[in-house]
Design a protein around this motif. Sequence first.
Motif, short mmCIF file in Angstrom:
data_model
loop_
_atom_site.label_atom_id
_atom_site.label_comp_id
_atom_site.label_asym_id
_atom_site.label_seq_id
_atom_site.Cartn_x
_atom_site.Cartn_y
_atom_site.Cartn_z
N GLU A 203 33.48 12.70 109.32
CA GLU A 203 34.86 12.73 109.82
C GLU A 203 35.77 12.01 108.84
O GLU A 203 35.40 10.96 108.29
N ILE B 108 30.83 16.41 113.36
CA ILE B 108 30.90 15.05 112.80
C ILE B 108 29.53 14.62 112.30
O ILE B 108 29.40 14.03 111.22
N GLN C 250 37.31 9.40 118.85
CA GLN C 250 36.60 9.32 117.57
C GLN C 250 37.06 8.05 116.86
O GLN C 250 38.25 7.87 116.59
#
Length: 476
Positions: A152, A147, A173
């Motif tokens: 992402e 990431i 996330q």
Amino acid sequence: MSYAIYVGRNHSRTGHAWLAGYGDEPSSHWLEIVPAADHLEGATIEVGVGPGADMPGQRIAVPQAAHTLRHMRVSYSYYLGVPAPITNGGVNAAGVAVRDVWSTSRAELREMTPRDQRGFTYSDLARAVLERATSARGAVELCAALIAEHGEASYGGNSHLFADADEAWVMIQFAGGQGLWVAERLGPDSIRASRPGYVLEVPVDEPDHPDFLYAPNFVSFAREQGWYDQGPFDANAIYGDGKGRWEGIRWIEAEMQARAARPEKIGLEDMIWAIRTERLTGDTAGYGQVVPLVRAANPGLVPMWHAACGALSAPFSPVFLGQESIPAEYGPHRYLTTGESHRFMDLRKAVSGGRDTVSLVPQRHETTVGAFQDCKRLMYLMQLTGEGALAPVHGAFARREVCLDELVAAHLKVAELAVQGGCAAEAMRVLESFANGELSAALALVRDLAAGLAAQLTGAGPHPAPDRPAGFGQIW
């Protein structure tokens, strides 16, 4: 949305931890065993979402690892425009298991997600962990690094539950394109369900706390936005939906805590029950998985219990990582596979310049009825029959699974001895024959049960179609 549940080894009858769950997607699902592979220097993979996704972005090429691990997973063909094949769970040769579960971020984070977002999707991260991670903590660190380096591609917020023989980590996330994430360690005394995934209070005043990891900007970004000043840092309240543990999570965690308190503790049948119960599982569940988090003497002996659709109407059967094949019924089929409605098992259009006109599914697979479709038929028959169908169907499944649990233990014991004696290849062939025979037997049972329920419905005479689809009372 999906669902995961972790049970630490101190609650386990057999002395090892468990990870189980299902994927919650509408498209077709199929089981895959992916071999280990070495990749040339400079090899890349494509990750991210395209402009057609519900939360759009741009696909990018990123470096592939030099070596990827053998693993088994369930793949599916559609969710919110994420490019197929998609995955959200499985186990690899290092004994690292993965479950992916939706976890929505607060509205402001969803709104600030760039329309041209780039980076790893939830599926890309799950696949990367299966291919590369050798521990649960290493899975968190791998996702964090990917990431940070590549970004992402979010669909509004997500979580993963990574587990190995020693511990598990819940990793959230968050949306927004800010690289925000947090992870909490689960140990041998933990019982944790995710739907959605959650992390509550994070000890941000103890940055070296062994049970928590988080992004470098995890606290500072919340302060910049005015969402946090000082005191307890509740990750769910600050960055998530603010609802804490949902009702279904509270219910199943309490049920499993009660089972863990018995002298016999938690066994396979309890883990299956947690994935099968009609209070949690229905038509949205695309498959079922139960992974015993064991230390295998050989990677090929790593087991996983697989149900071809939601376990409400699908029996579990063992699959071993050392298998080279599975029955075609459990592979990809055209039924509910996104994109197949405009393709043909015919090369003439492709030869004449047509694009995307030839089926992506092996023709041999289409000579069989897919396991996913068979189990879906049984599910709808059960729902139309009503509550009276649950006990006989689940009783038949449970009796088979109890016997299989003993047979799996016996086969693995003999296979371990064979591996020690230098006969690993022969051991894998025996396990494959056993597992594939049981996968086929599971479908025979499903078809017999479906025939019985179909006859029961037919014998009841004509009746008006219900105004809405029938089903059982679910918490979620």
